[in-house]
Structure formats: C-alpha cells, structure tokens
Scaffold this active site. Sequence first.
Site, mmCIF file in Angstrom:
data_model
loop_
_atom_site.group_PDB
_atom_site.id
_atom_site.type_symbol
_atom_site.label_atom_id
_atom_site.label_comp_id
_atom_site.label_asym_id
_atom_site.label_seq_id
_atom_site.Cartn_x
_atom_site.Cartn_y
_atom_site.Cartn_z
ATOM 1 N N ASP A 1 -3.721 1.141 11.754
ATOM 2 C CA ASP A 1 -3.800 2.556 11.375
ATOM 3 C C ASP A 1 -3.108 2.696 10.026
ATOM 4 O OD1 ASP A 1 -3.737 5.231 11.010
ATOM 5 O OD2 ASP A 1 -2.404 5.673 12.677
ATOM 6 N N ARG B 1 -12.027 -0.628 6.276
ATOM 7 C CA ARG B 1 -10.795 -0.481 5.493
ATOM 8 C C ARG B 1 -9.561 -0.481 6.384
ATOM 9 N NH1 ARG B 1 -13.632 4.114 5.529
ATOM 10 N NH2 ARG B 1 -12.769 5.864 6.746
ATOM 11 N N LYS C 1 4.745 4.256 2.503
ATOM 12 C CA LYS C 1 4.207 3.026 1.941
ATOM 13 C C LYS C 1 4.443 1.876 2.913
ATOM 14 C CE LYS C 1 8.534 2.342 -0.658
ATOM 15 N NZ LYS C 1 9.117 2.136 -2.002
ATOM 16 N N PHE D 1 2.567 10.041 1.981
ATOM 17 C CA PHE D 1 3.745 10.217 2.817
ATOM 18 C C PHE D 1 4.653 8.990 2.852
ATOM 19 C CE2 PHE D 1 0.010 12.299 4.665
ATOM 20 C CZ PHE D 1 0.358 13.614 4.439
ATOM 21 N N GLY E 1 0.838 -1.183 0.000
ATOM 22 C CA GLY E 1 0.000 0.000 0.000
ATOM 23 C C GLY E 1 0.876 1.236 0.000
ATOM 24 N N ASP F 1 -10.300 6.505 13.574
ATOM 25 C CA ASP F 1 -10.569 6.182 12.169
ATOM 26 C C ASP F 1 -10.927 4.705 12.052
ATOM 27 O OD1 ASP F 1 -10.886 6.382 9.475
ATOM 28 O OD2 ASP F 1 -8.768 6.554 8.982
ATOM 29 N N GLU G 1 3.173 -7.209 12.027
ATOM 30 C CA GLU G 1 2.642 -8.482 11.544
ATOM 31 C C GLU G 1 2.140 -8.334 10.109
ATOM 32 O OE1 GLU G 1 0.698 -10.906 15.151
ATOM 33 O OE2 GLU G 1 -0.194 -8.947 14.813
#
Length: 972
Positions: free
Chosen positions: A806, A792, A598, A596, A592, A788, A667
């Site tokens: 997060d 997702r 990955k 800022f 991903g 949040d 993990e």
Amino acid sequence: MRGARGAWDFLCVLLLLLRVQTGSSQPSVSPEEASPPFIDPAKSELIVSVGDEIRLFCNDPGFVKWTFEVLDQMNENKQKEWIMQKAEATNTGKYTCTNKHGLSSSIYVFVRDPDKLFLVDRSLYGKEDNDTLVRCPLTDPEVTNYSLKGCQGKPIPKDLRFVPDPKAGITIKNVKRAYHRLCLHCSADRKGQSKLSEKFILKVRPAFKAVPVVSVSKASYLLREGEEFTVTCTIKDVSSSVYSSWKKENSPTKLQEKYNSWHQGDFNYERQATLTISSVRVNDSGVFMCYASNTFGSANVTTTLEVVDKGFINIFPMINTTVFVNDGENVDLIVEYEAFPRPEHQQWIYMNRTFTDKWEDYPKSENESNIRYVSELHLTRLKDTEGGTYTFLVSNSDVSSSIAFTVYVNTKPEILTYDRLMNGMLQCVAAGFPEPTIDWYFCPGTEQRCSAPVLPVDVQIQNTSGPPFGKLVVQSSIDSSAFKHNGTVECKAYNDVGKTSAYFNFAFKEQIQPHTLFTPLLIGFVVVAGMMCIIVMILTYKYLQKPMYEVQWKVVEEINGNNYVYIDPTQLPYDHKWEFPRNRLSFGKTLGAGAFGKVVEATAYGLIKSDTAMTVAVKMLKPSAHLTEREALMSELKVLSYLGNHMNIVNLLGACTIGGPTLVITEYCCYGDLLNFLRRKRDSFICSKQEDHAEAALYKNLLHSKESSCSDSTNEYMDMKPGVSYVVPTKAEKRRSARVGSYIERDVTPAIMEDDELALDLEDLLSFSYQVAKGMAFLASKNCIHRDLAARNILLTHGRITKICDFGLARDIKNDSNYVVKGNARLPVKWMAPESIFNCVYTFESDVWSYGIFLWELFSLGSSPYPGMPVDSKFYKMIKEGFRMLSPEHAPAEMYDIMKTCWDADPLKRPTFKQIVQLIEKQISESTNHIYSNLTNCSPSQQKPVVDHSVRINSVGSTASSSQPLLVRDDV
C-alpha cells in the site's frame, strides 16, 4: 456282475410276491398311521463315480413317485426303482420318493467326475439387501476350501459374506448394490489342486430406498381453444419397475399418454410420460397430476392448464396515471401488462407523435410460461412545453389495449411584463404552473428586499394560449398613488416550484435627507465582515478538499445485510514485540515520497540476529503531518501486524513507536514497483514461456547491457550496491536459489544484478499474475479489501517474487495522473469497478475487477489502461454500457478470458481469487509451479489455508474512501 444283478432282481420279485400275498389279509392303513417310504440304500448321501450304476429302490406298500432335483430342473419317475446304468455328473442331485399319502423320503447322490467338479447355472441375480444363491453345487463332497473367488485373480469385496453348501451352492448374504456386475468363480481344492467353476456375473436388482423423482416440462400452460396441449412428465428411479400415470384432479377419466424410457447407467432409470390433448376446450382447464410410486413410497407433481376462448391484454399502471413533475426533472412512465398470445406491437405516443427511442419493453420473467411484460418510457429533463397525454398501446393477434398518462410539468413563475400604466397603476403579469400567486411589497429607498405588503386592487387569472397542459397566466395591479415617499415596489410571483420578483423604482419631488455618517460606516463594516467570511470559507473549503491520508487496506469485521462493517484499525491491539531500537537503524536514500510521508531505505542492525545487518524499508511521516496522518500510520502498522506474514505481501519486520515519530519497518524490495520494471523490460521481452530459450535470453541481455538493473538510478526504489563479476545463471536456477521468507541478510547483489539482466518472457508474466492472485487470496482470507490494486502497488524482489503493498503514504498522488480528484479524495478511477465508481461500493469482488485491470497492465508490459481515453463523462458512460478493453498484445487467450470474467458487470459472477489461482495454475509450467511450491514451503510462518471469500460474501456494499459517488446525473 450279472450274477449279482440277477440275485437282486430275484430278491425284489420275492418281496413283491410276499407283499401281495399278505396285503389282502391286513387292514387298510389310515393316513394318520401312514409312514414315509423306505429308500434302499438307507443313506442320506450316496457317492458314486461317473460311469457307475445308480440303483435306488423305494419300499412302500402303495403307489410311489420318484422326483429328481438338480439346480432348477426336475424329473419324475413313477416306478419304485430308479435305475441309471451309467451315471454322469449331471445326475448329481436330490432323489425323493413320495407315496400316495404325500409322505416322502430322499437321498442325495454325488456323481464324482474328475472333469466336472461343479454343476453350474450361470444365471445369477440378486436383490439388494437380500441373500442370493450362486448355483454351483459340487459333484464331489470330499473337497476343501469351497468358496468364491474373483475373476482374473481379482479379490472379492471385503464386505462380501457367503455361506457354502455343497448340495445347493454358495449363498451370498445381504447383497449390496456395489456388487452389481461382479465377476465370480466357485472355487474348491481337490487333491491339493484348486478348481474353478465357470464364471458368474452377478446382476443386482436395486431396492427402492427413496420415492421416485418426478418433474414436469412446465408448471403451467395457457392455451386458446383448439390448440394442442402437450406436457411431459419425467420420472427418475433406480429400476424400471416404478409405476407412473397421469391423472386430472376431480376427474375419473382415463388419460391417454405415451411412454419413452431408457437406462442411464446401471441404477439410473428414466421414463418420460407424455400427455397430449390434441384440441383443448375451456372445460379442459384444471390441474393435472403426474403420479409415480415404488415400494418405498410415492411422489407427484402437478401442472396447471388454463384454456381461454380468445387472447387478452390487461394493462396495470405502476404509477399514478396523473403525473406532476418539475421543469428539468426526469420521470419514468412504467406499465406492466399481461398479454396472451405474446404481444406483437408496442408503442408510446405523445401528441400524435410516436417515440422511436427512450423506451424499452421486456418480459418480467424469463420463465417460458411468462405472460407478464414491462414497458418503460424514460422522459428526461422535461420542458414546460412537454406536458400532455402520453399513451401506451399494445396489441397481439387477438386484441389491442392502451392506457394514457396525463403529465403536468410544474414550472417556476416567470414575470412576463411589469409596467407603469397611464392611470398611475402598476401592473405585473406572471406565468407558471401551478397557478402562481402575485404579492406586492413596498420599501423606502432602493432596497431589493421589500417587506411591507401592499394589497392589489385588481387580480385576473387566464389560461395561456400555448399548448395544452401549459402555463397559467396571472395578472395583478396596484395603485401607485398610495405611496407618499420615494421607494421600491416589488412584484413577487410564486408557486410550489419557486418564486420570481420584479421591481419598480420611482421618486417623488421631495427629497429625503440621507444620514451623512451612519451609512458609510455601516457599508464599510459590512464589506469588511463579508470579505473576512469569504476568506474563512475559502480556507475551510481548501482544507476540506485536501486529500486526507488513510489506510487503503480495509479489514471486514462483519456483514449486515448490504453493508460491510469494518474493523476500526485504531482499535486493533499493538503487540510491543515489534518494537525495534531507533539507534540500530541507519538511514539511506529516499525511495519514495508523497504529500504526507516518505519511504526511506535503511540498514537494520540485529533485527534477526545480533551480529547481522539487513536492508529494510522504513515508512515515516513528514514533520508537517497532522494528528490524523499520525493516527493513520499507526493504523497501518496495526493492520500489517494483524495480517501476519505471506510470501506475496510486503511483510512487517518491526516498528519504532516510542521516543519519537512512528517508524514502520518492512521488507525491502530491490526492483521497485512492477510497473516500472515491466517498462524497462519491454525491449528485451521474449514472446515465449519455454525455459529452453535461456541462452537466447542471455545473448539478448548482452546486446542490452545498458539496461537498468537493481543498481540503476532510474528507479526510485532500488538498492545501490557496487557491481561484481559473475556468471549469469539460467532463470530456473536463479529462482531455485532464492530463499524467500528468510529475513537473514545476505549478499544478494550478484543475484540481483543477474536476475535483472535476465530477459522477460511469458512465463515471468504468468508467474507474476499467479503470485499476485495468491497474495490477494491471502488478503481475502483475512477479510482484507485492498481498494488500490495496480502494478504500481506491486513490488518486485530477488527471485522475481512479487509483493503486494500500500503506497498511500509515499506516493505523490497529487501529481499522479492515475488518480482523479473526486470530492475530497483522489481515486484510481481506471482501476475501479463500476460499483465503486458509481456507488462507493468496495468489496472483495471490486478487488477482483482491479486485478483484471492489473492483468491488462501486466500483459501490455506496463501500458496505461484504457489508452488514450481521458476520465470524463464519456468514459463513465462507456463503463456503464459495458465497454471493456481488448486483449493486450502478449496475453494468451486463457488469460484474456480471466480478465473478461474479472470485468463482469455482475459482481457475483466474477471469480474469487482462489478460483483465479486455480485457473492460472493450469497455465504456468510445472517447473514454475514446483519452484513456487518450494518457496511457499520455506516460509517462516505456517500459512493458513486460503478461505474462498465467496463463501462469506454476497457482494454487498460499503461506503469507503469517498463519501460521495464518483458519477452524478450531470456527469453523463
């Protein structure tokens, strides 16, 4: 036998004759010298068998009386000889002979009866904390083990102490309330056999250990003359012997009252004392006291009666009745009023027009005796023509009343006309409220900012011809002949609200020579400088508007009043035990990426043991990251190390902070985020949670063999492994085989592929919701707020274990429609609680709201919340008005109930995560609960018990991600 009896009779007669002959010659005996009578036989106890004769002789020179006592019975005989020819067991007892001086002697007689060992009085009462006697005296004293036993072989209480007495019975010492309704037998052993008496039921009269509990139906009453006054006092105590009465203070009059009482259980007595005055008068006003007492003490409660001759209304304005408000602003006209009886009609009136909306009327208190009410008129965006008198009227069955507010709308001056008059005068007319002031200024040339004041020659003030409370018109004039040069004249009208200007440009015949060089240079310099300032401002604005990377998870340090104090993550310590050599990481594909940084899949060699390798996820920043982003990633590392391990969060495995950019090793979750997993499984979802559908699930999976698994490339967060042959196990077997909490690498590819090919059913959804609730409860126990929470941000690993994470670093929120730009932040508005949207308040309760939205995502199989509804002013308004989503298609009624409680507008009424866990535990199957418990027990670190955050938090606020509210007045 008869001969012996005859001899005995003869002896008695002879003794009587001797006493008669000698009695006359002996002096009388004084009471002081008297002696008690003599009983023959001279024994303290006499044992006979049933059917035998009992013959007792009382030897005394004077009158004697025999009394026989057994249990609570007493018989008398005034003969000197007591004869019972055929003794019975009931003749067992104490025989007492009393002479005329009141002196007595006694003998106790036992009548043995093989069929009746005990004399029983079955009534058994005892007072708490006192001794009581079980009346079961023996008919045969030569028995053993004389004691008490429980009925039906049950043991007697361990703390029950007793003292046996063959002549009286068995005394129970210090009776306790717990002995109430205790079933007992008297027991004794005779000739090796245990004998039991009839059963006794002990009834305990409780002792008063507290004053009575007294309450009244209402604390105060307000009545009109002639109405009925009824008040009920409730008295609660342990016994009906409690005393109660109604009294009026400073009045000796006896009050008439009615009683109604009942028992609720053995030691809960309740009485209702109702006081009634059928037709009250003004002099009945006063304080009435309900008094109750017992041997421990007394208690009382009062109620106040106020009697008025007729009803009333009293109005209290909560603001000044003269109101000044600026044009376009809002104002609330608020009154409080007392009304008795209840108000029947309320209305707000403006200029003979009645408002049908824009106002609300409600009681100030929900108390039954409340007579105070509030009425509010909401005036929004007032125009200059809406000033005037606003009147509130209220009435009840007895009286009516009103109050008026005078509203003045302050308006910015408006220049109505500015003209050149024929006589060379310049005239300016302006209107506004308060009354505007007009000033004149002159400047040479065509400048628009004149500074030289000019005195007017004529000023007139007049009221407008419009509606009352409207604008005031001011007229001012100056003589233009006073100006000798070309120029500009400014007419400036101003008041407390604002100012407005108008300009007169005129020229005389003589021309002033302009500067040929200075003016173009000055203009060019100003233009260039202005453009550079604009460019700098635009660049600065864009930089400030750029969303900054920060750690979403916040750790609460303390709560002061209504503000959270967060731990500054940069100040948290970092333990270098987490350091892992960079050269032992082998990087793979990118899982991903965001603005800022990955997340990259990697293989770590020797992370747990020197000879093992395991797949991990590594967070890192992009080379273009600034210092603030680097500090934020380090803060995230410190927060993860502070939280510790839990099965349902993505746990920290290591870090690289020395000799290069910061790397955070966590993990690796093979299935990626839960949202995409749910969407992939929509076509194979089974609407059942019974595991006996395993074969059907396998068959369905064969039909959907092309469905993506952990090795599919459709998911950005998946493990790329070669396929192998395997036999698909059942879902329960798959979960049992998962070794969650162990960081030792193993070949999980077959298991991963097996798990992904299994169908999704309702039990899976319940399990996901249960696990996420457990993880959030753990975060709450660590004083951590997520901010949040959404599908997702939930990852899924083998064994279908969910892990909260997060994604702030590695999510491209700029192109994610779920994040809405507000100020310098992009926020997930549809997942946020109302207090977070409108007030920037982030609490444990706002996380609970987000959890409810997550449940809706889960049971809709990955649908977007509030489907088809854009985030605009209408959306904000519907959230404010209490709009909530309907139940998703696959949600059981119980789960939708949990969602609705999570979406309560009052944060304090939302459940805690600990309570949510308990609610969902009732829904999941025993096998799933057992499997999860086993997996939890296998966790490498002992998890601390979850602390319910409601014990510590009063739903207070904190300013967090964005420094400004998401909804301002213009948005709605």
